[in-house]
Motif scaffolding. Structure first.
Motif, PDB file in Angstrom:
ATOM      1  N   SER A 218       0.820  -1.214   0.000  1.00  0.00           N
ATOM      2  CA  SER A 218       0.000   0.000   0.000  1.00  0.00           C
ATOM      3  C   SER A 218       0.854   1.265   0.000  1.00  0.00           C
ATOM      4  O   SER A 218       0.369   2.336  -0.337  1.00  0.00           O
ATOM      5  CB  SER A 218      -0.927   0.008   1.210  1.00  0.00           C
ATOM      6  N   ILE A 219       2.123   1.163   0.403  1.00  0.00           N
ATOM      7  CA  ILE A 219       3.004   2.331   0.441  1.00  0.00           C
ATOM      8  C   ILE A 219       3.496   2.606  -0.972  1.00  0.00           C
ATOM      9  O   ILE A 219       4.000   1.722  -1.645  1.00  0.00           O
ATOM     10  CB  ILE A 219       4.198   2.089   1.382  1.00  0.00           C
ATOM     11  N   HIS A 220       3.367   3.851  -1.416  1.00  0.00           N
ATOM     12  CA  HIS A 220       3.795   4.201  -2.773  1.00  0.00           C
ATOM     13  C   HIS A 220       5.122   4.947  -2.722  1.00  0.00           C
ATOM     14  O   HIS A 220       5.220   6.099  -3.113  1.00  0.00           O
ATOM     15  CB  HIS A 220       2.721   5.029  -3.465  1.00  0.00           C
ATOM     16  N   LYS A 221       6.133   4.283  -2.188  1.00  0.00           N
ATOM     17  CA  LYS A 221       7.487   4.831  -2.165  1.00  0.00           C
ATOM     18  C   LYS A 221       8.371   3.879  -2.956  1.00  0.00           C
ATOM     19  O   LYS A 221       7.934   2.826  -3.395  1.00  0.00           O
ATOM     20  CB  LYS A 221       8.021   4.894  -0.734  1.00  0.00           C
ATOM     21  N   HIS A 222       9.644   4.255  -3.083  1.00  0.00           N
ATOM     22  CA  HIS A 222      10.585   3.336  -3.703  1.00  0.00           C
ATOM     23  C   HIS A 222      10.756   2.123  -2.801  1.00  0.00           C
ATOM     24  O   HIS A 222      10.647   2.216  -1.591  1.00  0.00           O
ATOM     25  CB  HIS A 222      11.941   4.032  -3.899  1.00  0.00           C
TER      26      HIS A 222
ATOM     27  N   PRO B   6      10.969   1.013   8.286  1.00  0.00           N
ATOM     28  CA  PRO B   6      11.020   2.149   9.208  1.00  0.00           C
ATOM     29  C   PRO B   6      12.393   2.802   9.310  1.00  0.00           C
ATOM     30  O   PRO B   6      12.494   4.001   9.535  1.00  0.00           O
ATOM     31  CB  PRO B   6      10.603   1.548  10.543  1.00  0.00           C
ATOM     32  N   TYR B   7      13.464   2.047   9.143  1.00  0.00           N
ATOM     33  CA  TYR B   7      14.808   2.606   9.282  1.00  0.00           C
ATOM     34  C   TYR B   7      15.524   2.743   7.946  1.00  0.00           C
ATOM     35  O   TYR B   7      16.719   2.998   7.913  1.00  0.00           O
ATOM     36  CB  TYR B   7      15.656   1.725  10.217  1.00  0.00           C
ATOM     37  N   ASP B   8      14.817   2.582   6.845  1.00  0.00           N
ATOM     38  CA  ASP B   8      15.460   2.586   5.536  1.00  0.00           C
ATOM     39  C   ASP B   8      15.954   3.965   5.120  1.00  0.00           C
ATOM     40  O   ASP B   8      16.879   4.071   4.327  1.00  0.00           O
ATOM     41  CB  ASP B   8      14.528   2.023   4.477  1.00  0.00           C
ATOM     42  N   LYS B   9      15.341   5.018   5.638  1.00  0.00           N
ATOM     43  CA  LYS B   9      15.826   6.359   5.288  1.00  0.00           C
ATOM     44  C   LYS B   9      17.208   6.593   5.880  1.00  0.00           C
ATOM     45  O   LYS B   9      18.022   7.302   5.305  1.00  0.00           O
ATOM     46  CB  LYS B   9      14.857   7.429   5.767  1.00  0.00           C
ATOM     47  N   ILE B  10      17.468   5.990   7.030  1.00  0.00           N
ATOM     48  CA  ILE B  10      18.787   6.149   7.654  1.00  0.00           C
ATOM     49  C   ILE B  10      19.845   5.453   6.806  1.00  0.00           C
ATOM     50  O   ILE B  10      20.881   6.032   6.496  1.00  0.00           O
ATOM     51  CB  ILE B  10      18.765   5.578   9.086  1.00  0.00           C
ATOM     52  N   THR B  11      19.570   4.202   6.414  1.00  0.00           N
ATOM     53  CA  THR B  11      20.597   3.444   5.700  1.00  0.00           C
ATOM     54  C   THR B  11      20.712   3.835   4.237  1.00  0.00           C
ATOM     55  O   THR B  11      21.792   3.733   3.663  1.00  0.00           O
ATOM     56  CB  THR B  11      20.314   1.931   5.788  1.00  0.00           C
ATOM     57  N   SER B  12      19.624   4.282   3.617  1.00  0.00           N
ATOM     58  CA  SER B  12      19.668   4.569   2.185  1.00  0.00           C
ATOM     59  C   SER B  12      19.917   6.037   1.865  1.00  0.00           C
ATOM     60  O   SER B  12      20.265   6.356   0.738  1.00  0.00           O
ATOM     61  CB  SER B  12      18.346   4.156   1.528  1.00  0.00           C
ATOM     62  N   VAL B  13      19.703   6.915   2.819  1.00  0.00           N
ATOM     63  CA  VAL B  13      19.861   8.344   2.541  1.00  0.00           C
ATOM     64  C   VAL B  13      20.892   8.984   3.471  1.00  0.00           C
ATOM     65  O   VAL B  13      21.861   9.586   3.001  1.00  0.00           O
ATOM     66  CB  VAL B  13      18.499   9.080   2.673  1.00  0.00           C
ATOM     67  N   ALA B  14      20.711   8.852   4.765  1.00  0.00           N
ATOM     68  CA  ALA B  14      21.541   9.594   5.721  1.00  0.00           C
ATOM     69  C   ALA B  14      22.999   9.141   5.702  1.00  0.00           C
ATOM     70  O   ALA B  14      23.902   9.980   5.692  1.00  0.00           O
ATOM     71  CB  ALA B  14      20.965   9.450   7.126  1.00  0.00           C
ATOM     72  N   ILE B  15      23.250   7.847   5.688  1.00  0.00           N
ATOM     73  CA  ILE B  15      24.635   7.359   5.712  1.00  0.00           C
ATOM     74  C   ILE B  15      25.381   7.743   4.437  1.00  0.00           C
ATOM     75  O   ILE B  15      26.494   8.274   4.516  1.00  0.00           O
ATOM     76  CB  ILE B  15      24.670   5.840   5.996  1.00  0.00           C
ATOM     77  N   PRO B  16      24.822   7.527   3.227  1.00  0.00           N
ATOM     78  CA  PRO B  16      25.547   7.979   2.030  1.00  0.00           C
ATOM     79  C   PRO B  16      25.767   9.493   1.983  1.00  0.00           C
ATOM     80  O   PRO B  16      26.831   9.947   1.544  1.00  0.00           O
ATOM     81  CB  PRO B  16      24.655   7.527   0.866  1.00  0.00           C
ATOM     82  N   VAL B  17      24.807  10.286   2.433  1.00  0.00           N
ATOM     83  CA  VAL B  17      24.980  11.742   2.447  1.00  0.00           C
ATOM     84  C   VAL B  17      26.092  12.126   3.420  1.00  0.00           C
ATOM     85  O   VAL B  17      26.932  12.980   3.114  1.00  0.00           O
ATOM     86  CB  VAL B  17      23.648  12.445   2.808  1.00  0.00           C
ATOM     87  N   ALA B  18      26.130  11.477   4.579  1.00  0.00           N
ATOM     88  CA  ALA B  18      27.188  11.765   5.554  1.00  0.00           C
ATOM     89  C   ALA B  18      28.555  11.375   5.000  1.00  0.00           C
ATOM     90  O   ALA B  18      29.531  12.127   5.165  1.00  0.00           O
ATOM     91  CB  ALA B  18      26.909  11.021   6.858  1.00  0.00           C
ATOM     92  N   LEU B  19      28.647  10.236   4.329  1.00  0.00           N
ATOM     93  CA  LEU B  19      29.926   9.826   3.741  1.00  0.00           C
ATOM     94  C   LEU B  19      30.365  10.790   2.643  1.00  0.00           C
ATOM     95  O   LEU B  19      31.549  11.143   2.558  1.00  0.00           O
ATOM     96  CB  LEU B  19      29.818   8.404   3.182  1.00  0.00           C
ATOM     97  N   ALA B  20      29.421  11.223   1.808  1.00  0.00           N
ATOM     98  CA  ALA B  20      29.758  12.159   0.736  1.00  0.00           C
ATOM     99  C   ALA B  20      30.214  13.499   1.311  1.00  0.00           C
ATOM    100  O   ALA B  20      31.200  14.080   0.852  1.00  0.00           O
ATOM    101  CB  ALA B  20      28.557  12.355  -0.184  1.00  0.00           C
ATOM    102  N   ALA B  21      29.515  14.002   2.333  1.00  0.00           N
ATOM    103  CA  ALA B  21      29.883  15.278   2.941  1.00  0.00           C
ATOM    104  C   ALA B  21      31.263  15.192   3.585  1.00  0.00           C
ATOM    105  O   ALA B  21      32.091  16.104   3.436  1.00  0.00           O
ATOM    106  CB  ALA B  21      28.833  15.685   3.975  1.00  0.00           C
ATOM    107  N   THR B  22      31.533  14.101   4.291  1.00  0.00           N
ATOM    108  CA  THR B  22      32.838  13.927   4.929  1.00  0.00           C
ATOM    109  C   THR B  22      33.949  13.867   3.900  1.00  0.00           C
ATOM    110  O   THR B  22      34.995  14.508   4.055  1.00  0.00           O
ATOM    111  CB  THR B  22      32.841  12.643   5.779  1.00  0.00           C
ATOM    112  N   SER B  23      33.720  13.109   2.822  1.00  0.00           N
ATOM    113  CA  SER B  23      34.776  12.987   1.806  1.00  0.00           C
ATOM    114  C   SER B  23      35.001  14.323   1.090  1.00  0.00           C
ATOM    115  O   SER B  23      36.149  14.681   0.809  1.00  0.00           O
ATOM    116  CB  SER B  23      34.442  11.885   0.801  1.00  0.00           C
ATOM    117  N   LEU B  24      33.945  15.085   0.820  1.00  0.00           N
ATOM    118  CA  LEU B  24      34.118  16.396   0.194  1.00  0.00           C
ATOM    119  C   LEU B  24      34.880  17.345   1.114  1.00  0.00           C
ATOM    120  O   LEU B  24      35.747  18.098   0.659  1.00  0.00           O
ATOM    121  CB  LEU B  24      32.762  16.995  -0.186  1.00  0.00           C
ATOM    122  N   TYR B  25      34.586  17.297   2.398  1.00  0.00           N
ATOM    123  CA  TYR B  25      35.306  18.133   3.357  1.00  0.00           C
ATOM    124  C   TYR B  25      36.790  17.772   3.373  1.00  0.00           C
ATOM    125  O   TYR B  25      37.657  18.655   3.342  1.00  0.00           O
ATOM    126  CB  TYR B  25      34.703  17.987   4.756  1.00  0.00           C
TER     127      TYR B  25
END
Length: 69
Positions: free
Chosen positions: A23-27, A33-52
């Motif tokens: 019934s959920i129309h998301k990817h 419940p915790y998929d936003k952390i593993t699929s979005v937050a961790i890669p964004v944090a890794l990208a930000a750290t590496s750019l810094y």
């Protein structure tokens, strides 16, 4: 001799979870419940750290900071 093994989860629970996820129309990778952390937050944090770190390295190279003599 075939012994029937009981299922790990009751059939009703499986059907309930299937209905919930269908019934959920998301990817599909953001349905838990915790998929936003593993699929979005961790890669964004890794990208930000590496750019810094890349930016800091370029700054240090261009200004001659942190040299060992």
């Amino acid at each position: 001799m075939s012994s029937v093994e009981p299922p790990f989860r009751p059939r009703e629970k499986i059907i309930e979870k299937q209905k919930r996820f269908q019934s959920i129309h998301k990817h599909t990778y953001l349905k838990g419940p915790y998929d936003k952390i593993t699929s979005v937050a961790i890669p964004v944090a890794l990208a930000a750290t590496s750019l810094y770190l890349i930016g800091r390295g370029i700054y240090n190279l261009s200004h001659g900071v942190g040299r060992k003599e």
